[in-house]
Design a protein around this motif. Structure first.
Motif, PDB file in Angstrom:
ATOM      1  N   TRP A  62      -9.123  -1.280  -5.149  1.00 39.23           N
ATOM      2  CA  TRP A  62      -8.751  -2.482  -4.405  1.00 39.23           C
ATOM      3  C   TRP A  62      -8.447  -3.643  -5.349  1.00 39.23           C
ATOM      4  CZ3 TRP A  62     -13.270  -2.059  -0.332  1.00 39.23           C
ATOM      5  CH2 TRP A  62     -12.938  -1.067   0.592  1.00 39.23           C
ATOM      6  N   GLY A  63      -9.231  -3.751  -6.420  1.00 35.12           N
ATOM      7  CA  GLY A  63      -8.983  -4.803  -7.400  1.00 35.12           C
ATOM      8  C   GLY A  63      -7.635  -4.634  -8.079  1.00 35.12           C
ATOM      9  N   LEU A  64      -7.306  -3.405  -8.466  1.00 35.31           N
ATOM     10  CA  LEU A  64      -6.004  -3.143  -9.101  1.00 35.31           C
ATOM     11  C   LEU A  64      -4.858  -3.404  -8.137  1.00 35.31           C
ATOM     12  CD1 LEU A  64      -6.880   0.171 -11.020  1.00 35.31           C
ATOM     13  CD2 LEU A  64      -6.537  -2.101 -12.011  1.00 35.31           C
ATOM     14  N   GLN A  65      -5.037  -2.994  -6.882  1.00 36.27           N
ATOM     15  CA  GLN A  65      -3.988  -3.222  -5.886  1.00 36.27           C
ATOM     16  C   GLN A  65      -3.757  -4.712  -5.644  1.00 36.27           C
ATOM     17  OE1 GLN A  65      -5.603  -0.905  -2.655  1.00 36.27           O
ATOM     18  NE2 GLN A  65      -4.474   0.940  -3.221  1.00 36.27           N
ATOM     19  N   SER A  66      -4.839  -5.509  -5.652  1.00 33.96           N
ATOM     20  CA  SER A  66      -4.702  -6.957  -5.456  1.00 33.96           C
ATOM     21  C   SER A  66      -3.964  -7.610  -6.616  1.00 33.96           C
ATOM     22  CB  SER A  66      -6.083  -7.604  -5.287  1.00 33.96           C
ATOM     23  OG  SER A  66      -6.823  -7.523  -6.489  1.00 33.96           O
ATOM     24  N   LEU A  67      -4.014  -6.968  -7.805  1.00 37.68           N
ATOM     25  CA  LEU A  67      -3.288  -7.480  -8.971  1.00 37.68           C
ATOM     26  C   LEU A  67      -1.863  -6.927  -9.047  1.00 37.68           C
ATOM     27  CD1 LEU A  67      -6.135  -7.133 -11.651  1.00 37.68           C
ATOM     28  CD2 LEU A  67      -5.320  -9.246 -10.580  1.00 37.68           C
ATOM     29  N   GLY A  68      -1.500  -6.101  -8.073  1.00 35.54           N
ATOM     30  CA  GLY A  68      -0.156  -5.525  -8.047  1.00 35.54           C
ATOM     31  C   GLY A  68       0.028  -4.353  -8.986  1.00 35.54           C
ATOM     32  N   ILE A  69      -1.076  -3.748  -9.432  1.00 34.76           N
ATOM     33  CA  ILE A  69      -1.022  -2.608 -10.351  1.00 34.76           C
ATOM     34  C   ILE A  69      -1.076  -1.316  -9.545  1.00 34.76           C
ATOM     35  CG2 ILE A  69      -2.168  -1.432 -12.265  1.00 34.76           C
ATOM     36  CD1 ILE A  69      -3.343  -4.142 -13.063  1.00 34.76           C
ATOM     37  N   SER A  70      -0.155  -0.402  -9.821  1.00 28.99           N
ATOM     38  CA  SER A  70      -0.149   0.874  -9.111  1.00 28.99           C
ATOM     39  C   SER A  70       0.412   1.956 -10.029  1.00 28.99           C
ATOM     40  CB  SER A  70       0.688   0.790  -7.828  1.00 28.99           C
ATOM     41  OG  SER A  70       2.057   0.689  -8.137  1.00 28.99           O
ATOM     42  N   LEU A  71       0.380   3.183  -9.546  1.00 31.24           N
ATOM     43  CA  LEU A  71       0.937   4.323 -10.280  1.00 31.24           C
ATOM     44  C   LEU A  71       2.195   4.866  -9.612  1.00 31.24           C
ATOM     45  CD1 LEU A  71      -2.128   6.468 -11.482  1.00 31.24           C
ATOM     46  CD2 LEU A  71      -0.467   5.251 -12.886  1.00 31.24           C
ATOM     47  N   GLY A  72       2.837   4.032  -8.817  1.00 31.39           N
ATOM     48  CA  GLY A  72       4.054   4.473  -8.135  1.00 31.39           C
ATOM     49  C   GLY A  72       3.752   5.503  -7.071  1.00 31.39           C
TER      50      GLY A  72
END
Length: 335
Positions: A62-72
């Motif tokens: 959730w923290g990574l998603q809130s920062l806009g970080i993803s693995l495509g």
């Protein structure tokens, strides 16, 4: 065409779900069998430790998603997984130091360790609920399907559509990689050989200069990795709810015992055997039978047990194995 439709229905509702579920059970059972082989007790906190590792992974996801970080197209949880493994490893090492180490020094009977692990289970269950709550959580993102039903129908011209979710394929691929890495570690590295020697003969291993505390630490770290990976894959494929990980403890133990406690190959085979048994027994075969025998009108769903009795299948398998072959299919250590 009817045979092909029956085959697709079988793949769609039995083989693919059972293969993914079996891979998850296999990883969980590997953790159980590793702890049993080296630390010599059945860890009843296994399921709730899986839940804790998964909860940490979800929070980081959730923290990574809130920062806009993803693995495509891949789930972001794969990026968060190392954090979950690290947190779980620290937790189990701390638990070992605070609880199990004392009983090892006292050379307590295995049943004492088991009872201690039951207490640890309740603590970890409460900790997980405090961290993330008791409600169902979904944290899968990225591409949902590798093969979609509509695309398969258009391509094949069949009535029955095939669906392959990305989480199902990911589960099998990750399980193969993790199992290969674990077997390489146990058979090719100095630390892995030390763990195997300690498992085979503790006294002889100590005489050979093997550090028992190092072996114990390595065991917990590897088990933490297996538990977290299994828990995350299970959560991605199904959904996350702390109580589900308490329930999955029975099929995981059944898989480890069926394959042979202390035998890694047996744990993998047992995981798939339990998974396919659960799915096959609780699946309504009326659709497959309808394709194979078009003129036959069955009077029911052709379902041996309802899905609510899924875990009863694991229990029956466990009882049968304990009665007739307590060392398991691959001759592990007798329970």
């Amino acid at each position: 065409m009817d045979i092909l439709n029956a085959l697709v229905a079988f793949l769609n509702f039995v083989f693919i779900p059972a293969a993914a579920y079996g891979a998850q059970l296999a990883l969980g059972a590997l953790g159980v069998t590793l702890i049993y082989a080296i630390l010599r007790f059945s860890n009843f906190a296994h399921g709730d430790t899986m839940a804790f590792g998964t909860a940490i992974t979800i929070l980081v996801t959730w923290g990574l998603q809130s920062l806009g970080i993803s693995l495509g197209p891949l789930p972001t949880a794969l990026l968060a997984l190392p954090f979950g493994i690290a947190a779980t490893a620290l937790l189990v090492l701390g638990t070992d130091r605070a609880v199990y180490r004392f009983y090892r020094a006292q050379k307590a009977a295995p049943i004492i360790f088991v009872m201690a692990s039951v207490g640890v289970m309740f603590v970890m269950n409460g900790l997980t609920r405090l961290l993330i709550g008791v409600d169902e959580q979904r944290f899968d993102d990225g591409a949902r399907f590798i093969i979609a039903v509509r695309d398969f129908r258009e391509w094949s011209g069949l009535v029955e559509g095939l669906a392959l979710r990305s989480t199902q394929a990911l589960t099998v691929v990750v399980t193969v990689i993790v199992c290969a890495a674990l077997f390489w570690f146990l058979n090719r590295t100095k630390s892995g050989k030390a763990m195997r020697a300690y498992s085979d003969n503790e006294d002889l291993a100590l005489l050979s200069g093997i550090d028992p505390e190092r072996v114990v630490r390595l065991t917990w770290i590897i088990a933490a990795g297996l538990m977290t990976i299994a828990g995350v894959l299970y959560g991605l494929d199904k959904s996350f709810r702390p109580f589900n990980y308490f329930q999955i403890l029975l099929p995981i133990f059944a898989a480890a015992i069926v394959g042979g406690l202390g035998n890694p190959v047996g744990a993998i085979a047992g995981g798939f055997l339990v998974a396919f048994s659960e799915v096959a027994v609780t699946y309504p075969w009326v659709k497959v039978a309808g394709y194979l025998f078009p003129d036959w009108q069955p009077g029911g769903l052709l379902q041996l047990l309802g899905t609510e009795y899924k875990f009863a299948v694991s229990f029956v398998i466990l009882i049968v194995v304990l009665l007739f072959r307590p060392t398991g299919l691959f001759r592990g250590k007798s329970v």
